[in-house]
Design a protein around this motif. Structure first.
Motif, short mmCIF file in Angstrom:
data_model
loop_
_atom_site.label_atom_id
_atom_site.label_comp_id
_atom_site.label_asym_id
_atom_site.label_seq_id
_atom_site.Cartn_x
_atom_site.Cartn_y
_atom_site.Cartn_z
N ARG A 32 0.83 -1.21 0.00
CA ARG A 32 0.00 0.00 0.00
C ARG A 32 0.87 1.26 0.00
N ARG A 33 1.93 1.25 0.84
CA ARG A 33 2.82 2.41 0.90
C ARG A 33 3.51 2.62 -0.44
N GLN A 34 4.01 1.55 -1.03
CA GLN A 34 4.70 1.66 -2.30
C GLN A 34 3.75 2.12 -3.40
N HIS A 35 2.52 1.62 -3.36
CA HIS A 35 1.54 2.03 -4.37
C HIS A 35 1.26 3.53 -4.27
N ALA A 36 1.14 4.01 -3.03
CA ALA A 36 0.87 5.44 -2.84
C ALA A 36 2.05 6.29 -3.33
N LEU A 37 3.27 5.88 -2.99
CA LEU A 37 4.45 6.63 -3.41
C LEU A 37 4.62 6.61 -4.92
N LEU A 38 4.42 5.43 -5.52
CA LEU A 38 4.55 5.32 -6.97
C LEU A 38 3.44 6.09 -7.68
N SER A 39 2.23 6.07 -7.11
CA SER A 39 1.12 6.81 -7.72
C SER A 39 1.42 8.29 -7.73
N ASP A 40 2.01 8.78 -6.64
CA ASP A 40 2.39 10.20 -6.59
C ASP A 40 3.43 10.52 -7.65
N ARG A 41 4.41 9.61 -7.80
CA ARG A 41 5.45 9.84 -8.80
C ARG A 41 4.86 9.82 -10.21
N ILE A 42 3.95 8.86 -10.47
CA ILE A 42 3.31 8.77 -11.78
C ILE A 42 2.55 10.04 -12.09
N ALA A 43 1.80 10.53 -11.09
CA ALA A 43 1.03 11.75 -11.29
C ALA A 43 1.94 12.93 -11.64
N GLU A 44 3.08 13.02 -10.94
CA GLU A 44 4.02 14.10 -11.23
C GLU A 44 4.60 13.97 -12.63
#
Length: 252
Positions: free
Chosen positions: A81-93
């Motif tokens: 879950r943590r990794q998904h959130a961090l990666l999702s933020d990076r993808i959005a950026e």
């Protein structure tokens, strides 16, 4: 079913040398050995390697990954879950950045002059050079960095285990301070800030109070460092930064 080191390297897109290094520092030790003594990796080992590579992609240092993965209270689902959130933020950026590049390309093609605001709005208010000096101290080609590399190169698997045990004990103690509602300027928080500084000095490089202050600011401003400390406890990055500053002031 188990797999040879060469097979695992092929699956993961890493080198055999990398897997040997992970084994050498105790980050990923294969569950079994063949009759000839060769490493054999289980499905559980592959799951751990996947977690390691996710965190590496997010920029986490190996010693911090080990602490996260070896936390007995951590649920593997929490890591995902943590990794998904961090990666999702990076993808959005990155998607925002890609859209800005497309806009710039189209504007140039059509002969349209973008306003200064339009050219730079994608970058927001973040200064990419902010805290560059602290990052250089931590990662760059400096004498401090060279000293860190020299020390780390000679550590054994047992050394890494002791280091991780110290970090885990410190993390538990600092979490207890925060859960008790104690301020960053309190005695316990400042003592733990001092322990944090001494840990760096013992294992990596001589961490002066000025360098420690710089690191404290970076723990808050750098997304990767912030994510690591926030994974230990919500609000810990700022709390530790303030405790580092308070500890430096009282010892000045």
């Amino acid at each position: 079913m188990d797999f040879a080191v060469g097979q695992v390297a092929g699956f993961a897109g890493v080198t055999v040398r990398t897997l040997h290094h992970y084994d050498g520092i105790g980050l990923l030790s294969p569950s079994g050995r063949s009759h000839a003594g060769h490493r054999r990796y289980s499905d559980a080992d592959l799951d751990r390697l996947q977690q390691i590579l996710f965190y590496r992609e997010l920029g986490f240092p190996l010693e911090e990954i080990a602490v996260l993965l070896d936390d007995p209270a951590a649920d593997p689902q929490d890591h995902l879950r943590r990794q998904h959130a961090l990666l999702s933020d990076r993808i959005a950026e990155l998607q925002k950045m890609a859209a800005a590049v497309e806009t710039a390309m189209e504007a140039r093609k059509m002969g349209i002059n973008l306003t200064p605001e339009e050219k730079f709005e994608v970058f927001g208010a973040k200064d990419p050079e902010e805290h560059a000096e602290e990052a250089e101290r931590r990662w760059g080609s400096t004498a401090t960095y060279a000293e860190s590399q020299r020390r780390v190169a000679r550590y054994t698997k047992d050394d890494w285990k002791r280091m991780r045990a110290e970090v885990a004990e410190w993390s538990e103690a600092y979490t207890a301070v925060m859960e008790a509602g104690e301020p960053a300027t309190g005695e316990r928080a400042m003592e733990l800030a001092e322990a944090h500084r001494l840990h760096i000095s013992t294992w990596f490089y001589e961490c002066t109070y000025d360098i420690h202050r710089g690191l404290g600011e970076m723990y808050v401003s750098d997304p990767q460092f912030r994510a690591y400390y926030e994974s230990i406890g919500p609000g810990l990055a700022e709390h530790l930064r303030d405790a580092i500053n308070a500890n430096a002031e009282r010892r000045a």
